[in-house]
Enzyme design. Structure first.
Site, PDB file in Angstrom:
ATOM      1  N   ASN A 176      -0.482 -37.564  20.043  1.00  0.00           N
ATOM      2  CA  ASN A 176      -1.179 -36.570  19.323  1.00  0.00           C
ATOM      3  C   ASN A 176      -2.765 -36.998  19.382  1.00  0.00           C
ATOM      4  O   ASN A 176      -3.156 -38.088  19.656  1.00  0.00           O
ATOM      5  CB  ASN A 176      -1.100 -37.102  17.522  1.00  0.00           C
ATOM      6  N   GLU A 177      -3.314 -35.701  19.694  1.00  0.00           N
ATOM      7  CA  GLU A 177      -4.991 -35.737  19.816  1.00  0.00           C
ATOM      8  C   GLU A 177      -5.292 -36.978  20.942  1.00  0.00           C
ATOM      9  O   GLU A 177      -6.163 -37.839  20.400  1.00  0.00           O
ATOM     10  CB  GLU A 177      -5.758 -35.958  18.620  1.00  0.00           C
ATOM     11  N   GLU A 294      -1.608 -28.620  13.490  1.00  0.00           N
ATOM     12  CA  GLU A 294      -2.619 -29.020  12.446  1.00  0.00           C
ATOM     13  C   GLU A 294      -3.630 -27.785  12.245  1.00  0.00           C
ATOM     14  O   GLU A 294      -4.268 -27.616  12.997  1.00  0.00           O
ATOM     15  CB  GLU A 294      -3.500 -30.291  12.707  1.00  0.00           C
TER      16      GLU A 294
HETATM   17  O1  AHR Z   1      -4.630 -34.436   9.405  1.00  0.00           O
HETATM   18  C1  AHR Z   1      -5.973 -35.518   9.602  1.00  0.00           C
HETATM   19  C2  AHR Z   1      -6.187 -35.652  10.958  1.00  0.00           C
HETATM   20  O2  AHR Z   1      -6.686 -34.833  11.607  1.00  0.00           O
HETATM   21  C3  AHR Z   1      -5.172 -36.164  11.955  1.00  0.00           C
HETATM   22  O3  AHR Z   1      -4.826 -37.402  11.680  1.00  0.00           O
HETATM   23  C4  AHR Z   1      -5.486 -35.895  13.439  1.00  0.00           C
HETATM   24  O4  AHR Z   1      -4.524 -35.686  14.246  1.00  0.00           O
HETATM   25  C5  AHR Z   1      -6.462 -34.677  13.123  1.00  0.00           C
HETATM   26  O5  AHR Z   1      -7.895 -35.198  13.730  1.00  0.00           O
END
Ligand code: AHR
Length: 485
Positions: A176-177, A294
Site C-alpha cells: 500500500n502506498e 482509497e
Molecule cells: O486512510 C488513511 C491513510 O491514507 C492510509 O493509511 C494511507 O494509505 C493513506 O495515506
C-alpha cells in the site's frame, strides 16, 4: 424557483457499473476497527455478533457493502497475518502503526474474524498484503491459508481455527502506498519487487486478483509501468488514492462549499488518465482495472490528535454523489473503489461513541445509489441554463442506469447551496416510480449520538405529466434517487 431538465438516453449505454465501485475500507487506524466495528474487547452494552457490533453489521447489510478492504492503508505494510490467527488469548500484543499513530494492537481482529464479517455482510474481501516489512513467502502463506482447498499444514491451521472451506479471498493488494509509508520505494524498485511477489502469488492461487500500487503522481506511474511492461499479465488492478478537502469539516464558508464540488469532480479525471495509461501499456489487449482503493473528503480536523475522526456533513454526501457520477461515466475502466473509511475515520459511513452508533449523510448517499450497482450506465443530458452556480458551473448534475429487471434509476444532485429547483426528467417512460430524497436544513448538518436521524432518507412524491415526464422538486443542497419502472 428555477427549472431544469434531465433527459435520459436509455439506448446510449456507457457500460456496466461494477458493484465494487461502491466498496469500503476498514483500516486499523483511530477508532475505525477497534471500537467502531469491533467491541469484542469492551464491556459496552451493545449486542455483539462474534465480537462485531451487531448494529454496524445490520447497517452495512442495508447499505450494502459489496467490497471491503482491510487491514490498511499504511498499517498493511507493518502487519504480519500470523499475529491474528488462532486462540485470541495467545495472540501477540504488537505496536499498531499507521499515519503516525502507535497504539497497542491486541490482534483480536485477525484474518478469520475479518473474513467472517465480510461473509456476514455479503462483501467481497480485499486483503492488503505487506511488502514494506514482509516477504513474498509471508504473503504466499497468507494466500494459501485463505484460499487453498488442498489440506496442507497451513490449510489445516485454518481448519483448526474453525474454517473448513477456503475463504476464497478474491482481491490481494501487493503493498500500500509503497511510494510513501509502504517503504519509500522508487517506482523502479517497487516494480521489480512487485514482479517477484506477484509471480510467487500467482503460483499459489492463479485466480487471486492482484492489485498493484500506483500513485496520483504520473511520473511514478510511467516509470512503474515501464518496469512492469513485459509482465502486465501480473497486474489485474492498479491502485490510486485521492483525498480532498475544502476548508473546515463543518465551519466552512460558501466558497469552501463550492470548492468542494470542484474538488470532487476532479476524481473522474484522475481515473480517466490512469485508465488511458493502462490501456496504452497493454495495447488494449488485456484489461487492467483502475482501483481507486482509497478516496474521499479528508478535512483538516481529521488529524493524528483527533484519531483521524471528523464530522461528516451533508456537503460530504454531495461530494460522494458527485464522485459516483464520475464512477458511472468511467465504469469501463474503474474496476473497484473504496471510500475511506467505513467507520469513525475520515469520510465515515457510520460513527460511534461508546454504545451509540449513527449513520452519516454519506451512508445515505451510498444507500440511495445502491440501485446503480451492477446496472448499465446510460447517458443523460442536462439543461440547467437557468440554474447555474455563482461560479457559473452546473447547478444540477445527474447519472442514470438501467437494471437487468428493466427499471431505470436516475440520481440527481442539486448542487446549489441555497436555491431549490424543479426538475423535469424524461426519456425513460415508465408508469410507476419510487423516489427518495436526502436533504438537510443546512449543508453542514450532521447526525450525532444526540440526533442520529437529523439527516436521513425520506420518500418523495413525483408528479407525472401526460407525455411521461416526471417532475420533482429538489431543495437546496440535496440528492434525489428515482427508480422508474
Ligand atoms: O486512510 C488513511 C491513510 O491514507 C492510509 O493509511 C494511507 O494509505 C493513506 O495515506
Amino acid at each position: 424557483m428555477s427549472n431544469a431538465k434531465v433527459v435520459i438516453h436509455p439506448e446510449d449505454e456507457i457500460g456496466v457499473i461494477s458493484p465494487r465501485v461502491y466498496g469500503h475500507f476498514a483500516e486499523h487506524l483511530g477508532r475505525c476497527c477497534y471500537d467502531g466495528l469491533w467491541t469484542g474487547d469492551k464491556s459496552y452494552n451493545v449486542e455483539k455478533d462474534n465480537g462485531w457490533r451487531a448494529d454496524a453489521v445490520q447497517a452495512f447489510k442495508e447499505m450494502p457493502v459489496p467490497l471491503l478492504r482491510w487491514p490498511g492503508g499504511c498499517y498493511a505494510d507493518h502487519y504480519h497475518w500470523r499475529d491474528g490467527i488462532g486462540n485470541p488469548a495467545s495472540r501477540p500484543q504488537r505496536l499498531g502503526m499507521s499515519c503516525g499513530e502507535t497504539t497497542l494492537d491486541t490482534n483480536s481482529i485477525g484474518t478469520d474474524e475479518f473474513l467472517y464479517l465480510c461473509e456476514k455482510i455479503g462483501a467481497d474481501a480485499y486483503l492488503a498484503g505487506n511488502m514494506g516489512s514482509g516477504t513474498p513467502q509471508e504473503m504466499c502463506d497468507w494466500l494459501e491459508y485463505c484460499n487453498t482447498k488442498i489440506e496442507t499444514t497451513i490449510a489445516k491451521e485454518r481448519i483448526a481455527n474453525g474454517r473448513n472451506e477456503p475463504w476464497n479471498v478474491p482481491f490481494w493488494g501487493v503493498g500500500n502506498e509503497n511510494w510513501g509509508c509502504g517503504g519509500n520505494f522508487t517506482a523502479k524498485q517497487y516494480g521489480l519487487e512487485y514482479k517477484r511477489f506477484a509471480t510467487m502469488l500467482r503460483h499459489v492461487d492463479p485466480s487471486a486478483q492482484l492489485v498493484t500500487c500506483g500513485w496520483d503522481v504520473m511520473e511514478w506511474n510511467k516509470e512503474l509501468i515501464e518496469t512492469l511492461k513485459s509482465h502486465m499479465d501480473l497486474v489485474d488492478h492498479y491502485s490510486i488514492h485521492r483525498y480532498w478537502s475544502a476548508g473546515s469539516a463543518v465551519n466552512f464558508s460558501e466558497d469552501d462549499y463550492y470548492n468542494m464540488i470542484v474538488e470532487s469532480e476532479k476524481t473522474e479525471h484522475l481515473i480517466l488518465t490512469v485508465g488511458k495509461m493502462l490501456a496504452d501499456a497493454t495495447d488494449g489487449k488485456r484489461f487492467v482495472g483502475v482501483a481507486l482503493d482509497e478516496w474521499g473528503v479528508w478535512s483538516p480536523e481529521a488529524n493524528l490528535d483527533a484519531n483521524y475522526y471528523m464530522e461528516t456533513t451533508m456537503r460530504d454526501a454531495i461530494a460522494a454523489a458527485i464522485t459516483f457520477e464520475g464512477f458511472h461515466r468511467q465504469c469501463k475502466v474503474l474496476s473497484m473503489a473504496n471510500i475511506a473509511q467505513i467507520s469513525n475515520v475520515l469520510q465515515a459511513s457510520i460513527q460511534t461513541s461508546g454504545e451509540s452508533m449513527w449513520k452519516t449523510p454519506t451512508y445515505y448517499a451510498f444507500k440511495m445509489y445502491a440501485p446503480h450497482q451492477g446496472a448499465t450506465a446510460v447517458v443523460c443530458t442536462i439543461d440547467d441554463a437557468h440554474f447555474r452556480l455563482p461560479n457559473r458551473q452546473t447547478g444540477l448534475s445527474a447519472t442514470a442506469s438501467k437494471a437487468t429487471n428493466g427499471a431505470t434509476t436516475v440520481s440527481v444532485v442539486n448542487r446549489h447551496m441555497d436555491k431549490d429547483v424543479t426538475v423535469d426528467i424524461s426519456g425513460c417512460g415508465g408508469s410507476t416510480c419510487n423516489a427518495v430524497l436526502l436533504s438537510s436544513e443546512a449543508p453542514n448538518s450532521v447526525n450525532s449520538a444526540a440526533e442520529p436521524d437529523k439527516v436521513t432518507l425520506k420518500p418523495v412524491d413525483l408528479n407525472t405529466s401526460v407525455d411521461g415526464t416526471w417532475t420533482v422538486t429538489l431543495p437546496a443542497h440535496s440528492i434525489c434517487s428515482i427508480t422508474i419502472s
